[in-house]
Design a protein around this motif. Structure first.
Motif, PDB file in Angstrom:
ATOM      1  N   ALA A  20       0.187  -0.970   0.355  1.00 31.22           N
ATOM      2  CA  ALA A  20      -0.072   0.246   0.007  1.00 31.22           C
ATOM      3  C   ALA A  20       1.076   1.134   0.037  1.00 31.22           C
ATOM      4  CB  ALA A  20      -1.101   0.033   1.707  1.00 31.22           C
ATOM      5  N   GLU A  21       1.672   1.191   0.756  1.00 32.09           N
ATOM      6  CA  GLU A  21       3.525   2.281   0.875  1.00 32.09           C
ATOM      7  C   GLU A  21       3.338   2.263  -0.492  1.00 32.09           C
ATOM      8  OE1 GLU A  21       6.764   4.252   3.329  1.00 32.09           O
ATOM      9  OE2 GLU A  21       6.171   1.754   3.916  1.00 32.09           O
ATOM     10  N   GLY A  22       4.103   1.581  -1.326  1.00 27.03           N
ATOM     11  CA  GLY A  22       4.703   1.589  -2.515  1.00 27.03           C
ATOM     12  C   GLY A  22       3.425   2.261  -3.280  1.00 27.03           C
ATOM     13  N   TYR A  23       2.359   2.029  -3.474  1.00 27.64           N
ATOM     14  CA  TYR A  23       0.844   2.159  -4.162  1.00 27.64           C
ATOM     15  C   TYR A  23       1.339   3.689  -4.331  1.00 27.64           C
ATOM     16  CZ  TYR A  23      -2.930   3.197  -6.663  1.00 27.64           C
ATOM     17  OH  TYR A  23      -4.183   3.692  -7.464  1.00 27.64           O
ATOM     18  N   LEU A  24       0.771   4.191  -2.722  1.00 24.32           N
ATOM     19  CA  LEU A  24       0.523   6.230  -2.671  1.00 24.32           C
ATOM     20  C   LEU A  24       2.063   6.260  -3.154  1.00 24.32           C
ATOM     21  CD1 LEU A  24      -1.038   5.405   0.975  1.00 24.32           C
ATOM     22  CD2 LEU A  24      -1.896   5.389  -1.178  1.00 24.32           C
ATOM     23  N   LEU A  25       3.090   5.996  -2.876  1.00 22.38           N
ATOM     24  CA  LEU A  25       3.806   6.822  -3.446  1.00 22.38           C
ATOM     25  C   LEU A  25       4.258   7.033  -4.687  1.00 22.38           C
ATOM     26  CD1 LEU A  25       6.886   8.231  -2.036  1.00 22.38           C
ATOM     27  CD2 LEU A  25       7.751   5.830  -1.767  1.00 22.38           C
ATOM     28  N   ALA A  26       4.199   5.793  -5.421  1.00 22.06           N
ATOM     29  CA  ALA A  26       4.098   5.998  -7.031  1.00 22.06           C
ATOM     30  C   ALA A  26       3.084   6.570  -7.090  1.00 22.06           C
ATOM     31  CB  ALA A  26       4.074   4.434  -7.211  1.00 22.06           C
ATOM     32  N   HIS A  27       1.736   6.460  -6.695  1.00 24.20           N
ATOM     33  CA  HIS A  27       0.825   7.488  -6.930  1.00 24.20           C
ATOM     34  C   HIS A  27       1.188   8.728  -7.121  1.00 24.20           C
ATOM     35  CE1 HIS A  27      -3.401   8.584  -7.929  1.00 24.20           C
ATOM     36  NE2 HIS A  27      -3.773   9.916  -6.871  1.00 24.20           N
ATOM     37  N   THR A  28       1.454   9.384  -5.923  1.00 24.22           N
ATOM     38  CA  THR A  28       2.358  10.884  -5.322  1.00 24.22           C
ATOM     39  C   THR A  28       3.278  10.868  -6.631  1.00 24.22           C
ATOM     40  OG1 THR A  28       1.943  10.677  -3.262  1.00 24.22           O
ATOM     41  CG2 THR A  28       3.324  12.120  -3.920  1.00 24.22           C
ATOM     42  N   HIS A  29       4.069  10.035  -7.172  1.00 19.40           N
ATOM     43  CA  HIS A  29       4.832  10.470  -7.752  1.00 19.40           C
ATOM     44  C   HIS A  29       4.522  10.911  -9.174  1.00 19.40           C
ATOM     45  CE1 HIS A  29       8.947  10.430  -6.359  1.00 19.40           C
ATOM     46  NE2 HIS A  29       8.414   9.498  -5.020  1.00 19.40           N
ATOM     47  N   ARG A  30       3.693  10.590  -9.802  1.00 15.20           N
ATOM     48  CA  ARG A  30       2.863  10.358 -10.842  1.00 15.20           C
ATOM     49  C   ARG A  30       2.414  11.364 -10.619  1.00 15.20           C
ATOM     50  NH1 ARG A  30       1.841   4.931 -10.838  1.00 15.20           N
ATOM     51  NH2 ARG A  30      -0.772   4.948  -9.524  1.00 15.20           N
ATOM     52  N   GLU A  31       1.634  11.776  -9.901  1.00 17.03           N
ATOM     53  CA  GLU A  31       0.985  13.055  -9.833  1.00 17.03           C
ATOM     54  C   GLU A  31       1.856  14.664  -9.550  1.00 17.03           C
ATOM     55  OE1 GLU A  31      -1.376  12.985  -5.742  1.00 17.03           O
ATOM     56  OE2 GLU A  31      -3.012  12.171  -7.155  1.00 17.03           O
ATOM     57  N   GLN A  32       2.924  13.990  -9.409  1.00 14.84           N
ATOM     58  CA  GLN A  32       4.189  15.417  -9.699  1.00 14.84           C
ATOM     59  C   GLN A  32       5.062  15.214 -10.589  1.00 14.84           C
ATOM     60  OE1 GLN A  32       4.986  17.267  -6.739  1.00 14.84           O
ATOM     61  NE2 GLN A  32       6.775  18.223  -8.174  1.00 14.84           N
ATOM     62  N   ALA A  33       5.220  14.626 -11.542  1.00 13.68           N
ATOM     63  CA  ALA A  33       5.422  14.052 -12.803  1.00 13.68           C
ATOM     64  C   ALA A  33       4.196  14.724 -13.435  1.00 13.68           C
ATOM     65  CB  ALA A  33       5.283  12.786 -13.553  1.00 13.68           C
ATOM     66  N   ARG A  35       2.341  17.585 -12.542  1.00 11.71           N
ATOM     67  CA  ARG A  35       2.271  19.153 -12.515  1.00 11.71           C
ATOM     68  C   ARG A  35       2.872  19.810 -12.678  1.00 11.71           C
ATOM     69  NH1 ARG A  35       0.569  17.267  -6.979  1.00 11.71           N
ATOM     70  NH2 ARG A  35       3.021  16.644  -6.804  1.00 11.71           N
ATOM     71  N   GLU A  36       4.309  18.299 -13.113  1.00 11.66           N
ATOM     72  CA  GLU A  36       5.531  19.380 -13.707  1.00 11.66           C
ATOM     73  C   GLU A  36       5.493  19.355 -14.836  1.00 11.66           C
ATOM     74  OE1 GLU A  36       8.818  16.827 -12.879  1.00 11.66           O
ATOM     75  OE2 GLU A  36       8.491  17.025 -10.743  1.00 11.66           O
ATOM     76  N   ALA A  37       4.476  18.566 -15.989  1.00 13.15           N
ATOM     77  CA  ALA A  37       4.531  18.421 -17.015  1.00 13.15           C
ATOM     78  C   ALA A  37       3.526  20.145 -17.786  1.00 13.15           C
ATOM     79  CB  ALA A  37       3.730  17.337 -17.827  1.00 13.15           C
ATOM     80  N   ASP A  39       3.278  22.337 -15.829  1.00 17.94           N
ATOM     81  CA  ASP A  39       4.037  23.627 -15.453  1.00 17.94           C
ATOM     82  C   ASP A  39       5.016  23.805 -16.506  1.00 17.94           C
ATOM     83  OD1 ASP A  39       3.149  24.095 -13.226  1.00 17.94           O
ATOM     84  OD2 ASP A  39       4.502  23.215 -11.926  1.00 17.94           O
ATOM     85  N   LEU A  40       5.845  22.907 -17.274  1.00 22.15           N
ATOM     86  CA  LEU A  40       6.134  23.657 -18.189  1.00 22.15           C
ATOM     87  C   LEU A  40       5.996  23.680 -19.628  1.00 22.15           C
ATOM     88  CD1 LEU A  40       8.812  22.800 -19.683  1.00 22.15           C
ATOM     89  CD2 LEU A  40       8.278  20.632 -20.252  1.00 22.15           C
ATOM     90  N   CYS A  41       4.392  22.917 -19.783  1.00 18.05           N
ATOM     91  CA  CYS A  41       3.399  23.527 -20.675  1.00 18.05           C
ATOM     92  C   CYS A  41       2.869  25.063 -21.335  1.00 18.05           C
ATOM     93  CB  CYS A  41       2.687  22.477 -20.784  1.00 18.05           C
ATOM     94  SG  CYS A  41       3.290  21.003 -22.054  1.00 18.05           S
ATOM     95  N   ALA A  42       2.794  25.780 -19.166  1.00 20.40           N
ATOM     96  CA  ALA A  42       2.265  26.635 -18.860  1.00 20.40           C
ATOM     97  C   ALA A  42       3.319  27.770 -19.717  1.00 20.40           C
ATOM     98  CB  ALA A  42       1.928  27.038 -17.679  1.00 20.40           C
ATOM     99  N   ARG A  43       4.977  27.278 -19.605  1.00 18.66           N
ATOM    100  CA  ARG A  43       5.833  27.974 -19.377  1.00 18.66           C
ATOM    101  C   ARG A  43       6.267  28.096 -20.938  1.00 18.66           C
ATOM    102  NH1 ARG A  43       8.623  25.758 -14.846  1.00 18.66           N
ATOM    103  NH2 ARG A  43       9.865  24.135 -16.478  1.00 18.66           N
ATOM    104  N   LEU A  44       5.739  27.282 -21.743  1.00 22.14           N
ATOM    105  CA  LEU A  44       5.400  27.133 -23.504  1.00 22.14           C
ATOM    106  C   LEU A  44       4.367  28.361 -24.458  1.00 22.14           C
ATOM    107  CD1 LEU A  44       7.974  24.280 -23.454  1.00 22.14           C
ATOM    108  CD2 LEU A  44       8.969  26.169 -23.880  1.00 22.14           C
ATOM    109  N   PRO A  45       4.020  29.066 -24.474  1.00 19.59           N
ATOM    110  CA  PRO A  45       2.411  29.631 -24.196  1.00 19.59           C
ATOM    111  C   PRO A  45       2.011  29.184 -25.952  1.00 19.59           C
ATOM    112  CG  PRO A  45       4.078  31.365 -23.920  1.00 19.59           C
ATOM    113  CD  PRO A  45       4.831  29.581 -23.356  1.00 19.59           C
ATOM    114  N   TRP A  46       3.255  29.168 -26.623  1.00 18.24           N
ATOM    115  CA  TRP A  46       3.120  29.139 -28.055  1.00 18.24           C
ATOM    116  C   TRP A  46       2.871  27.584 -28.825  1.00 18.24           C
ATOM    117  CZ3 TRP A  46       8.055  29.991 -25.185  1.00 18.24           C
ATOM    118  CH2 TRP A  46       8.957  28.443 -25.831  1.00 18.24           C
ATOM    119  N   LEU A  47       2.954  26.174 -27.333  1.00 16.98           N
ATOM    120  CA  LEU A  47       2.552  25.420 -28.286  1.00 16.98           C
ATOM    121  C   LEU A  47       1.000  25.237 -28.282  1.00 16.98           C
ATOM    122  CD1 LEU A  47       4.088  22.735 -25.567  1.00 16.98           C
ATOM    123  CD2 LEU A  47       4.871  23.741 -28.310  1.00 16.98           C
TER     124      LEU A  47
END
Length: 123
Positions: A20-33, A35-37, A39-47
């Motif tokens: 269960a801890e592994g699942y929650l940790l993986a889920h947290t990392h996917r959510e973070q990825a 969010r990062e994506a 943020d990255l796309c927001a900094r590239l408004p011409w796409l």
């Protein structure tokens, strides 16, 4: 009489908790990825929307791949360290048992010697 919850004697509960801890940790990392994506796309408004979706998809896939590699390396290193610590513990335990046996033998020899001396003086 306690009728409360008790852990299973075979360790299934700790394995389930680890899973269960592994699942929650993986889920947290996917959510973070994600969010990062975003943020990255927001900094590239011409796409265009399709391009931003494509960039986000590739970023998330790469980020998840790198996270998986990091976890696998951590697991490998943990297993390696566990083996090193278990080997060292075995050596230390063997040395300690050897010292205790030597001390017990010396103590017995001293007791036998003292008993013999007392026996000679008692005659």
């Amino acid at each position: 009489m306690n009728h409360g919850w008790r852990p299973a004697p075979d360790g299934r509960d700790s394995a389930l908790a680890a899973e269960a801890e592994g699942y929650l940790l993986a889920h947290t990392h996917r959510e973070q990825a994600h969010r990062e994506a975003e943020d990255l796309c927001a900094r590239l408004p011409w796409l265009t929307t399709a391009q931003a979706d494509d960039v986000a998809h590739h970023y998330i896939r790469q980020r998840n791949h790198l996270t998986r590699l990091l976890f696998q390396e951590s697991l490998r290193r943990a297993a390696e360290l566990r083996q090193e610590y278990e080997s060292r513990y075995a050596v230390l335990r063997r040395d300690l048992l050897r010292r205790h046996a030597a001390f017990a033998s010396a103590l017995l020899a001293c007791a036998a010697g003292a008993s013999a001396v007392v026996g000679l003086y008692a005659r």
